[in-house]
Design a protein around this motif. Sequence first.
Motif, PDB file in Angstrom:
ATOM      1  N   GLN A   1      10.245  12.099  15.124  1.00 28.63           N
ATOM      2  CA  GLN A   1       9.971  11.231  14.019  1.00 28.63           C
ATOM      3  C   GLN A   1       9.838  10.144  14.750  1.00 28.63           C
ATOM      4  OE1 GLN A   1      13.735  10.337  12.155  1.00 28.63           O
ATOM      5  NE2 GLN A   1      12.841  10.121  10.175  1.00 28.63           N
ATOM      6  N   ARG A   2      10.501   9.764  16.461  1.00 37.85           N
ATOM      7  CA  ARG A   2      10.542   8.608  16.448  1.00 37.85           C
ATOM      8  C   ARG A   2       9.497   7.758  17.006  1.00 37.85           C
ATOM      9  NH1 ARG A   2      12.353   5.887  14.095  1.00 37.85           N
ATOM     10  NH2 ARG A   2      12.365   3.669  15.315  1.00 37.85           N
TER      11      ARG A   2
ATOM     12  N   ASN B   1      21.571   9.938  11.330  1.00 37.14           N
ATOM     13  CA  ASN B   1      20.752  10.630  10.199  1.00 37.14           C
ATOM     14  C   ASN B   1      20.706  12.000  10.409  1.00 37.14           C
ATOM     15  OD1 ASN B   1      21.276   9.097   8.395  1.00 37.14           O
ATOM     16  ND2 ASN B   1      19.188   8.300   8.146  1.00 37.14           N
ATOM     17  N   GLN B   2      20.343  12.140  11.721  1.00 38.39           N
ATOM     18  CA  GLN B   2      19.302  13.674  12.427  1.00 38.39           C
ATOM     19  C   GLN B   2      20.545  14.576  12.302  1.00 38.39           C
ATOM     20  OE1 GLN B   2      16.497  15.173  12.316  1.00 38.39           O
ATOM     21  NE2 GLN B   2      15.517  13.540  11.258  1.00 38.39           N
TER      22      GLN B   2
ATOM     23  N   ARG C   1      16.153   1.627  14.342  1.00 34.98           N
ATOM     24  CA  ARG C   1      15.741   2.269  13.322  1.00 34.98           C
ATOM     25  C   ARG C   1      16.377   3.636  14.574  1.00 34.98           C
ATOM     26  NH1 ARG C   1      11.757  -0.991  12.069  1.00 34.98           N
ATOM     27  NH2 ARG C   1       9.829   0.011  13.277  1.00 34.98           N
TER      28      ARG C   1
ATOM     29  N   TRP D   1      14.406  13.814  15.764  1.00 36.38           N
ATOM     30  CA  TRP D   1      14.945  13.101  16.319  1.00 36.38           C
ATOM     31  C   TRP D   1      13.641  12.220  17.162  1.00 36.38           C
ATOM     32  CZ3 TRP D   1      15.396  10.047  20.441  1.00 36.38           C
ATOM     33  CH2 TRP D   1      15.490   8.523  20.326  1.00 36.38           C
TER      34      TRP D   1
ATOM     35  N   HIS E   1      18.200   6.683  12.499  1.00 35.50           N
ATOM     36  CA  HIS E   1      17.785   8.402  12.489  1.00 35.50           C
ATOM     37  C   HIS E   1      18.117   8.900  13.503  1.00 35.50           C
ATOM     38  CE1 HIS E   1      13.829   6.468   9.999  1.00 35.50           C
ATOM     39  NE2 HIS E   1      14.198   5.560  10.656  1.00 35.50           N
TER      40      HIS E   1
END
Length: 86
Positions: A75-76, A58-59, A51, A72, A55
């Motif tokens: 989010q992480r 995606n960022q 993940r 990122w 992610h």
Amino acid sequence: VQAIERILFKKKVSLTETIADYSAVDDVLLLGNSAHALHPIAAQGLNLSIRDLHHLLNQLEHKTWQQALQDWEQQRLRDQTWTRRY
């Protein structure tokens, strides 16, 4: 009798976890077990690593390197915190 003896000699395993205070600083990025190491019973270390990368990619599709890293990391950290609770 041998089966009973084997059961009596249990092996203890330390259940520890390590989470880095920061996953991204300047141009340095910690992914996978360099950013987080969970005890093997959780069986989530590989999932978090996958993940992390997903992610990040995606960022990077829509943002500059610095903005992508900042977003990122936030989010992480949420994902890592949630995963450690369960």
